[in-house]
Design a protein around this motif. Sequence first.
Motif, PDB file in Angstrom:
ATOM      1  N   THR A 153      57.264 132.465  85.810  1.00 30.19           N
ATOM      2  CA  THR A 153      56.178 133.380  86.170  1.00 30.19           C
ATOM      3  C   THR A 153      56.159 134.531  85.171  1.00 30.19           C
ATOM      4  N   GLY A 154      54.981 135.122  85.004  1.00 35.98           N
ATOM      5  CA  GLY A 154      54.864 136.262  84.107  1.00 35.98           C
ATOM      6  C   GLY A 154      53.456 136.394  83.581  1.00 35.98           C
ATOM      7  N   ASP A 155      53.281 137.317  82.630  1.00 36.02           N
ATOM      8  CA  ASP A 155      51.946 137.474  82.046  1.00 36.02           C
ATOM      9  C   ASP A 155      51.665 136.330  81.076  1.00 36.02           C
ATOM     10  N   GLU A 156      50.452 136.299  80.596  1.00 34.62           N
ATOM     11  CA  GLU A 156      50.015 135.169  79.777  1.00 34.62           C
ATOM     12  C   GLU A 156      50.852 135.006  78.518  1.00 34.62           C
ATOM     13  N   GLN A 157      51.197 136.123  77.854  1.00 32.27           N
ATOM     14  CA  GLN A 157      51.969 136.039  76.616  1.00 32.27           C
ATOM     15  C   GLN A 157      53.353 135.468  76.870  1.00 32.27           C
ATOM     16  N   LYS A 158      53.999 135.899  77.957  1.00 34.15           N
ATOM     17  CA  LYS A 158      55.324 135.383  78.291  1.00 34.15           C
ATOM     18  C   LYS A 158      55.261 133.882  78.573  1.00 34.15           C
ATOM     19  N   ILE A 159      54.255 133.459  79.315  1.00 37.04           N
ATOM     20  CA  ILE A 159      54.119 132.033  79.634  1.00 37.04           C
ATOM     21  C   ILE A 159      53.870 131.218  78.365  1.00 37.04           C
ATOM     22  N   ASP A 160      53.002 131.720  77.499  1.00 35.91           N
ATOM     23  CA  ASP A 160      52.725 131.008  76.240  1.00 35.91           C
ATOM     24  C   ASP A 160      53.992 130.866  75.396  1.00 35.91           C
ATOM     25  N   ASP A 161      54.769 131.955  75.307  1.00 38.57           N
ATOM     26  CA  ASP A 161      56.004 131.916  74.522  1.00 38.57           C
ATOM     27  C   ASP A 161      56.999 130.928  75.133  1.00 38.57           C
ATOM     28  N   ALA A 162      57.102 130.917  76.470  1.00 37.24           N
ATOM     29  CA  ALA A 162      58.034 130.012  77.134  1.00 37.24           C
ATOM     30  C   ALA A 162      57.643 128.555  76.904  1.00 37.24           C
ATOM     31  N   VAL A 163      56.363 128.262  77.012  1.00 37.10           N
ATOM     32  CA  VAL A 163      55.904 126.892  76.793  1.00 37.10           C
ATOM     33  C   VAL A 163      56.257 126.441  75.380  1.00 37.10           C
ATOM     34  N   ASP A 164      56.049 127.320  74.396  1.00 36.28           N
ATOM     35  CA  ASP A 164      56.400 126.980  73.013  1.00 36.28           C
ATOM     36  C   ASP A 164      57.901 126.712  72.887  1.00 36.28           C
ATOM     37  N   ALA A 165      58.724 127.492  73.589  1.00 38.12           N
ATOM     38  CA  ALA A 165      60.173 127.312  73.511  1.00 38.12           C
ATOM     39  C   ALA A 165      60.615 125.989  74.125  1.00 38.12           C
ATOM     40  N   PHE A 166      59.917 125.522  75.140  1.00 40.61           N
ATOM     41  CA  PHE A 166      60.293 124.277  75.808  1.00 40.61           C
ATOM     42  C   PHE A 166      59.807 123.033  75.064  1.00 40.61           C
ATOM     43  N   ARG A 167      58.925 123.201  74.099  1.00 42.49           N
ATOM     44  CA  ARG A 167      58.394 122.034  73.388  1.00 42.49           C
ATOM     45  C   ARG A 167      59.496 121.259  72.660  1.00 42.49           C
ATOM     46  N   GLN A 168      60.546 121.933  72.265  1.00 40.23           N
ATOM     47  CA  GLN A 168      61.621 121.276  71.521  1.00 40.23           C
ATOM     48  C   GLN A 168      62.311 120.188  72.350  1.00 40.23           C
ATOM     49  N   PHE A 169      62.200 120.296  73.693  1.00 39.84           N
ATOM     50  CA  PHE A 169      62.855 119.314  74.554  1.00 39.84           C
ATOM     51  C   PHE A 169      61.931 118.139  74.898  1.00 39.84           C
ATOM     52  N   GLY A 170      60.653 118.299  74.629  1.00 37.33           N
ATOM     53  CA  GLY A 170      59.673 117.271  74.975  1.00 37.33           C
ATOM     54  C   GLY A 170      59.077 117.534  76.350  1.00 37.33           C
ATOM     55  N   ILE A 171      57.888 118.147  76.372  1.00 36.81           N
ATOM     56  CA  ILE A 171      57.224 118.453  77.644  1.00 36.81           C
ATOM     57  C   ILE A 171      56.519 117.199  78.145  1.00 36.81           C
ATOM     58  N   ILE A 172      56.898 116.762  79.337  1.00 40.62           N
ATOM     59  CA  ILE A 172      56.308 115.565  79.935  1.00 40.62           C
ATOM     60  C   ILE A 172      55.046 115.917  80.706  1.00 40.62           C
ATOM     61  N   GLU A 173      55.114 116.967  81.521  1.00 39.42           N
ATOM     62  CA  GLU A 173      53.963 117.419  82.310  1.00 39.42           C
ATOM     63  C   GLU A 173      53.999 118.936  82.422  1.00 39.42           C
ATOM     64  N   ILE A 174      52.820 119.510  82.617  1.00 39.68           N
ATOM     65  CA  ILE A 174      52.707 120.957  82.781  1.00 39.68           C
ATOM     66  C   ILE A 174      51.592 121.265  83.771  1.00 39.68           C
ATOM     67  N   ALA A 175      51.800 122.294  84.577  1.00 34.50           N
ATOM     68  CA  ALA A 175      50.768 122.762  85.514  1.00 34.50           C
ATOM     69  C   ALA A 175      50.792 124.283  85.526  1.00 34.50           C
ATOM     70  N   ARG A 176      49.637 124.894  85.207  1.00 33.22           N
ATOM     71  CA  ARG A 176      49.517 126.366  85.198  1.00 33.22           C
ATOM     72  C   ARG A 176      48.495 126.783  86.243  1.00 33.22           C
ATOM     73  N   THR A 177      48.825 127.834  86.956  1.00 27.07           N
ATOM     74  CA  THR A 177      47.935 128.285  88.026  1.00 27.07           C
ATOM     75  C   THR A 177      46.744 129.071  87.507  1.00 27.07           C
ATOM     76  N   GLY A 178      46.875 129.689  86.334  1.00 31.92           N
ATOM     77  CA  GLY A 178      45.882 130.656  85.912  1.00 31.92           C
ATOM     78  C   GLY A 178      46.250 132.023  86.468  1.00 31.92           C
ATOM     79  N   GLN A 179      45.621 133.052  85.951  1.00 34.21           N
ATOM     80  CA  GLN A 179      45.998 134.413  86.310  1.00 34.21           C
ATOM     81  C   GLN A 179      45.519 134.797  87.711  1.00 34.21           C
ATOM     82  N   THR A 180      46.350 135.557  88.386  1.00 37.49           N
ATOM     83  CA  THR A 180      45.927 136.248  89.601  1.00 37.49           C
ATOM     84  C   THR A 180      46.274 137.715  89.409  1.00 37.49           C
ATOM     85  N   ALA A 181      45.497 138.612  90.000  1.00 35.43           N
ATOM     86  CA  ALA A 181      45.642 140.025  89.648  1.00 35.43           C
ATOM     87  C   ALA A 181      45.225 140.933  90.788  1.00 35.43           C
TER      88      ALA A 181
END
Length: 230
Positions: free
Chosen positions: A174-202
Amino acid sequence: MSSDDSPSTDADEEIPKHGLQGPHPDERPHPTGRRNSQGIRIDPAVEAEHHPRRAVISALVEDEPGVLSRVSGLVSRRQFNIESLTVGPTTVDGHSRLTMVVEEPDPGIDQIEKQLAKLKPVIAVGELDDDMVRTELVLLKVEGDEPDKVHAVTDMYEGKTLDAGPRTITVQLTGDEQKIDDAVDAFRQFGIIEIARTGQTALARGDQATVPGEEPGTSGEPTTPANYDD
């Protein structure tokens, strides 16, 4: 002399039997630009004077069957660019909060608010200020060949492991958009099989109401529909 016997002119002889040859359909000019809510086509040059920007719009809606599809349908029919749409319960029974992220010029954002306000299930709607409090959630399923490294990256982004098996690992972040984007990039090295994002709530920051006229949940009074200008 009859009309049939009238001498022909050079101009008459140049006119083909089946009329003048027009340009091929692919060569004809075609109008550009989308139409607004009144069906009037918008000149792209005029629209370009307002640069698109991202906006977060929040709306209180009554819990009715199909309310989410009505809202998304309204936006898509008018060709507005919507990035995410989330909905969830509020402090008032029978009411839900809808959060929408759009990217449009200012006139388009204004039209989205006005058009949403006209929908019967919508109680109140408004754009949030830039200092809003916002977050989103993402679930990531990655390959489990390097579990120690996956857990290390999960901890680095303050995530949580939800499922770990011999072949896959699923984590929550969980976090703001930039944190989520950075985390997704960091996990790519392991091979992302599936992803689900809720979108922003505020929500609006501090004691400011998130939508105009919204009653605080502690007041015991439901928010009543507001009047919007056309």
